[in-house]
Design a protein around this motif. Structure first.
Motif, mmCIF file in Angstrom:
data_model
loop_
_atom_site.group_PDB
_atom_site.id
_atom_site.type_symbol
_atom_site.label_atom_id
_atom_site.label_comp_id
_atom_site.label_asym_id
_atom_site.label_seq_id
_atom_site.Cartn_x
_atom_site.Cartn_y
_atom_site.Cartn_z
ATOM 1 N N MET A 1 0.821 -1.199 0.000
ATOM 2 C CA MET A 1 0.000 0.000 0.000
ATOM 3 C C MET A 1 0.864 1.262 0.000
ATOM 4 S SD MET A 1 -3.129 -0.905 -0.267
ATOM 5 C CE MET A 1 -2.508 -2.237 -1.312
ATOM 6 N N ALA A 2 1.952 1.229 0.767
ATOM 7 C CA ALA A 2 2.871 2.366 0.756
ATOM 8 C C ALA A 2 3.503 2.532 -0.625
ATOM 9 C CB ALA A 2 3.952 2.166 1.816
ATOM 10 N N GLY A 3 3.763 1.416 -1.305
ATOM 11 C CA GLY A 3 4.293 1.490 -2.660
ATOM 12 C C GLY A 3 3.320 2.135 -3.621
ATOM 13 N N PHE A 4 2.039 1.768 -3.510
ATOM 14 C CA PHE A 4 1.032 2.404 -4.360
ATOM 15 C C PHE A 4 0.967 3.906 -4.097
ATOM 16 C CE2 PHE A 4 -1.197 -1.868 -4.718
ATOM 17 C CZ PHE A 4 -0.903 -2.002 -6.071
ATOM 18 N N ALA A 5 1.036 4.281 -2.829
ATOM 19 C CA ALA A 5 0.982 5.709 -2.482
ATOM 20 C C ALA A 5 2.182 6.456 -3.055
ATOM 21 C CB ALA A 5 0.914 5.870 -0.966
ATOM 22 N N CYS A 6 3.363 5.872 -2.930
ATOM 23 C CA CYS A 6 4.561 6.518 -3.482
ATOM 24 C C CYS A 6 4.488 6.612 -5.000
ATOM 25 C CB CYS A 6 5.813 5.744 -3.081
ATOM 26 S SG CYS A 6 6.234 5.877 -1.329
ATOM 27 N N SER A 7 3.910 5.596 -5.637
ATOM 28 C CA SER A 7 3.783 5.629 -7.092
ATOM 29 C C SER A 7 2.891 6.779 -7.536
ATOM 30 C CB SER A 7 3.214 4.297 -7.594
ATOM 31 O OG SER A 7 3.033 4.312 -8.993
ATOM 32 N N VAL A 8 1.824 7.017 -6.808
ATOM 33 C CA VAL A 8 0.933 8.135 -7.143
ATOM 34 C C VAL A 8 1.646 9.465 -6.926
ATOM 35 C CG1 VAL A 8 -1.209 9.302 -6.516
ATOM 36 C CG2 VAL A 8 -1.155 6.814 -6.666
ATOM 37 N N MET A 9 2.391 9.576 -5.839
ATOM 38 C CA MET A 9 3.081 10.838 -5.547
ATOM 39 C C MET A 9 4.243 11.101 -6.486
ATOM 40 S SD MET A 9 3.057 11.130 -1.382
ATOM 41 C CE MET A 9 3.849 9.541 -1.109
ATOM 42 N N THR A 10 4.803 10.035 -7.101
ATOM 43 C CA THR A 10 5.927 10.211 -8.020
ATOM 44 C C THR A 10 5.547 11.039 -9.236
ATOM 45 O OG1 THR A 10 6.835 8.078 -7.307
ATOM 46 C CG2 THR A 10 7.685 8.965 -9.355
#
Length: 388
Positions: free
Chosen positions: A321-330
């Motif tokens: 889930m943290a990976g998905f969040a970072c992907s969106v913020m990238t």
């Protein structure tokens, strides 16, 4: 690999394959139901339906494969622990890190699979879906001709169909053709089908009547026919389409053309998608390390593994889930990609440290005392008094 390594390696990969197929099949069905209108409203065949919906499977496997690996490793470790095989191997001199070796080999296989899918198979499948969808949308017979509506294909050409039947059959066809100023043709057919070949696209009418009104004549000419082909090739639209970001191969994301209009409009999404492709093969290693760190230490059959199982699930899904969040913020913050890399390497490093140190994940003593006290209160509250 030795015999023990081969046994664990085969068991893990077999479990992974079964879980991957099961999870992918369930999610694919839910996705395929969204495209059921290809057969109902657009009159496409079951082959087209299965072909288009089946091309999304590589994109699903890309997300599901690391999770399926985590479940497979958990299942294998639980099987080894239930049969007391981990205790026996530990007594024979197998350290936790040595026991992790066959799981690492299995993880390498899954990581290679994920890397291939991320770089080629998934974008190729999405590209084919878009191309196939463009061909279907470009077909005037499936896009414009809707049941119960009069469709004006040209200034003096109107076609109507009553309904679409299974197998791509069009029922109740009406054609009014006034393109030739010297005559007017009206066609009524019981049913018809779509025929495409090298010559073009045709609406093949069956069991109908053709009525021709010629200029200067009082009475029309009426012809009953069993089969009549009406040329529709000139009404076909173009099939040009623009590739989206998910339809690009990894080398196209690495060096996009500066003149690419999609890249000029969405450079942040190109960056985020490229980092997602690079990070995809790392997730299996992170999931494998965390899962083994929680469940791979030797325990007797009387020791509960529920807390460790819950901890591994929480760690793995929290990381994803943290990976998905970072992907969106990238998309807007390039540093978010660096955070995602550091997070994955930290998870892998933390898991390996726990394996090398032989850390046993157990619930805190204070938590267990609180649970025991709570259970005692419940028993006193609901327990029956002892009889004399």
């Amino acid at each position: 690999m030795g015999s023990i390594d081969k046994y664990i390696f085969r068991t893990t990969l077999a479990s992974f394959a079964l879980i991957l197929v099961s999870l992918t099949g369930v999610i694919w069905i839910t996705q395929a139901l969204r495209g059921i209108d290809l057969m109902t409203s657009q009159g496409q065949t079951i082959v087209t339906f299965l072909g288009i919906t089946g091309l999304v499977i590589p994109a699903l496997v890309l997300i599901i494969a690391p999770i399926a690996l985590m479940i497979a490793i958990s299942h294998t470790l639980n099987k080894l622990a239930t049969d007391s095989e981990i205790i026996v191997m530990n007594a024979a001199g197998f350290s936790p890190f040595r026991l992790f070796r066959p799981f690492f080999y299995a993880t390498c296989v899954v990581a290679l699979l994920v890397a291939f899918i991320a770089s080629y198979m998934a974008p190729d499948g999405m590209r084919r879906i878009k191309q196939w969808d463009a061909e279907i949308t470009a077909d005037v017979l499936t896009n414009i001709l809707q049941p119960g509506r009069f469709a004006q294909l040209d200034q003096n050409l109107t076609i109507r169909i009553r309904e679409r039947q299974p197998g791509g059959i069009l029922a109740g066809i009406f054609v009014d053709d006034r393109r030739d100023p010297k005559e007017r043709i009206t066609i009524i057919a019981d049913h018809g089908t779509i025929l495409k070949n090298e010559s073009g696209s045709y609406l093949v009418l069956e069991d109908g009547n053709l009525e021709r009104f010629e200029a200067g004549k009082r009475d029309p000419a009426l012809v009953a026919f069993g089969r009549y082909a009406f040329d529709m090739s000139k009404f076909q639209k173009g099939r040009d389409f623009t590739l989206g970001i998910r339809e690009r191969y990894i080398w196209e994301l690495l060096s996009p053309s500066p003149d690419d209009p999609v890249y000029q409009q969405l450079p942040g999404q190109f960056r985020a998608e490229l980092h997602d492709r690079f990070l995809a093969p790392l997730y299996p290693f992170a999931f494998a390390a965390l899962t083994f760190a929680f469940l791979g230490t030797p325990r007797t059959t009387r020791q509960s593994r529920n807390f460790s199982i819950g901890g591994s699930i929480f760690a793995v899904f929290g990381l994803r889930m943290a990976g998905f969040a970072c992907s969106v913020m990238t998309v807007k913050q390039p540093l978010a990609a660096l955070v995602q890399y550091l997070m994955l390497f930290a998870a892998i490093g933390g898991g390996m440290w726990m394996i090398l140190a032989g850390v046993v994940v157990e619930p805190p003593a204070a938590l267990m005392e609180a649970i025991n006290r709570s259970n005692e209160r419940i028993l006193r509250l609901f327990g029956r008094p002892a009889t004399a």
